[in-house]
Design a protein around this motif. Structure first.
Motif, PDB file in Angstrom:
ATOM      1  N   LEU A  14      -1.123   3.319  14.142  1.00 22.08           N
ATOM      2  CA  LEU A  14      -0.571   3.398  12.568  1.00 22.08           C
ATOM      3  C   LEU A  14       1.040   3.862  12.399  1.00 22.08           C
ATOM      4  CD1 LEU A  14      -2.239   2.632  10.231  1.00 22.08           C
ATOM      5  CD2 LEU A  14      -2.577   5.553   9.841  1.00 22.08           C
ATOM      6  N   ASP A  15       1.452   5.053  13.280  1.00 25.21           N
ATOM      7  CA  ASP A  15       2.843   4.951  12.786  1.00 25.21           C
ATOM      8  C   ASP A  15       3.736   4.092  13.490  1.00 25.21           C
ATOM      9  OD1 ASP A  15       1.946   7.494  11.554  1.00 25.21           O
ATOM     10  OD2 ASP A  15       2.348   8.624  13.321  1.00 25.21           O
ATOM     11  N   ALA A  18       3.749   1.275  11.002  1.00 22.31           N
ATOM     12  CA  ALA A  18       4.642   1.796   9.818  1.00 22.31           C
ATOM     13  C   ALA A  18       6.447   1.687  10.164  1.00 22.31           C
ATOM     14  CB  ALA A  18       4.515   3.223   9.269  1.00 22.31           C
ATOM     15  N   GLY A  27      -0.696  -0.692   6.383  1.00 21.96           N
ATOM     16  CA  GLY A  27      -0.473   0.937   6.286  1.00 21.96           C
ATOM     17  C   GLY A  27      -1.095   1.451   5.223  1.00 21.96           C
ATOM     18  N   LYS A  28      -0.616   0.728   3.906  1.00 22.14           N
ATOM     19  CA  LYS A  28      -1.304   1.329   2.588  1.00 22.14           C
ATOM     20  C   LYS A  28      -2.823   0.883   2.499  1.00 22.14           C
ATOM     21  CE  LYS A  28       2.931   0.463  -0.025  1.00 22.14           C
ATOM     22  NZ  LYS A  28       3.446  -0.916  -0.470  1.00 22.14           N
ATOM     23  N   VAL A  30      -4.884   0.714   5.024  1.00 24.71           N
ATOM     24  CA  VAL A  30      -5.530   1.606   5.903  1.00 24.71           C
ATOM     25  C   VAL A  30      -5.775   3.078   5.462  1.00 24.71           C
ATOM     26  CG1 VAL A  30      -5.222   3.098   7.976  1.00 24.71           C
ATOM     27  CG2 VAL A  30      -5.001   0.605   8.214  1.00 24.71           C
ATOM     28  N   GLU A  31      -4.605   3.718   4.644  1.00 29.25           N
ATOM     29  CA  GLU A  31      -4.646   4.959   3.789  1.00 29.25           C
ATOM     30  C   GLU A  31      -5.738   4.862   2.634  1.00 29.25           C
ATOM     31  OE1 GLU A  31      -2.678   7.749   4.396  1.00 29.25           O
ATOM     32  OE2 GLU A  31      -1.406   6.765   6.042  1.00 29.25           O
ATOM     33  N   GLN A  32      -5.807   3.743   2.127  1.00 24.88           N
ATOM     34  CA  GLN A  32      -6.783   3.647   0.966  1.00 24.88           C
ATOM     35  C   GLN A  32      -8.110   3.586   1.432  1.00 24.88           C
ATOM     36  OE1 GLN A  32      -6.042   3.802  -2.381  1.00 24.88           O
ATOM     37  NE2 GLN A  32      -8.529   3.581  -2.753  1.00 24.88           N
ATOM     38  N   SER A  36      -6.982   6.496   8.306  1.00 21.37           N
ATOM     39  CA  SER A  36      -5.786   6.996   9.014  1.00 21.37           C
ATOM     40  C   SER A  36      -6.179   7.643  10.120  1.00 21.37           C
ATOM     41  CB  SER A  36      -5.084   7.694   7.903  1.00 21.37           C
ATOM     42  OG  SER A  36      -4.713   6.790   6.813  1.00 21.37           O
ATOM     43  N   GLU A  37      -7.020   8.677   9.884  1.00 25.91           N
ATOM     44  CA  GLU A  37      -7.201   9.779  11.048  1.00 25.91           C
ATOM     45  C   GLU A  37      -7.801   8.875  12.156  1.00 25.91           C
ATOM     46  OE1 GLU A  37      -6.535  13.064  11.026  1.00 25.91           O
ATOM     47  OE2 GLU A  37      -5.445  12.425   9.308  1.00 25.91           O
ATOM     48  N   ARG A  40      -5.164   7.127  14.232  1.00 25.70           N
ATOM     49  CA  ARG A  40      -4.082   8.236  14.689  1.00 25.70           C
ATOM     50  C   ARG A  40      -4.844   8.934  15.928  1.00 25.70           C
ATOM     51  NH1 ARG A  40      -1.884   9.001   9.178  1.00 25.70           N
ATOM     52  NH2 ARG A  40       0.164   8.049   9.008  1.00 25.70           N
TER      53      ARG A  40
END
Length: 151
Positions: A14-15, A18, A27-28, A30-32, A36-37, A40
């Motif tokens: 993920l990072d 980014a 990335g947005k 995945v966050e939504q 994310s966890e 990562r």
């Protein structure tokens, strides 16, 4: 100990996505979706990440709609359709007839002019390494068949 060589291998998928700069929308999303966890985590994962220009090709309003909280399940399903368990290079994937995604659906794979094409999306940037997997940039957002989605 010099860590400069770890610029891509030391960070998770993920990072790494980014930092690449062409996967901001991914990335947005995945966050939504609340993934994310997971991404990562230890993995390893092979991610077919649509580039920002791939997201731009979606029908008008589709992305905005997917980003709404009430459509989180559909967004999760779509994102999971871009992830395969394990660390697979484009050369590995190119030998397959289909990729079993963590969404549960298989995505058909073809080699076209020595480029990997997954469900119609061409891998444009292959083998971006990270600590917990590998990213392949693709030029289209793949949508799992609607039968898998709750209407």
């Amino acid at each position: 100990m010099n860590n400069s060589h770890n610029s891509t291998t030391g960070t998770n998928v993920l990072d790494t996505a980014a930092a690449n700069g062409t996967f901001k929308t991914f990335g947005k999303a995945v966050e939504q979706a609340g993934l994310s966890e997971t991404l990562r985590g230890p993995g390893p994962f092979t991610i077919f990440a649509p580039t920002d220009s791939a997201f731009d090709k979606l029908p008008a309003g589709k992305l905005e709609n997917l980003m709404k909280p009430e459509n989180k399940a559909e967004l999760v399903s779509i994102l999971n359709y871009h992830v395969v368990s394990g660390r697979k290079s484009a050369a590995d994937v190119g030998k397959w007839e289909a990729a079993r995604t963590i969404n549960g659906q298989s995505a058909p794979i073809k080699l076209v002019d020595n480029k990997v094409v997954i469900d119609g999306a061409q891998v444009t940037t292959a083998d971006i390494g990270s600590s917990n997997g590998v990213i392949h940039g693709i030029d289209k957002v793949n949508l799992p068949s609607a039968t898998e989605l709750k209407q």
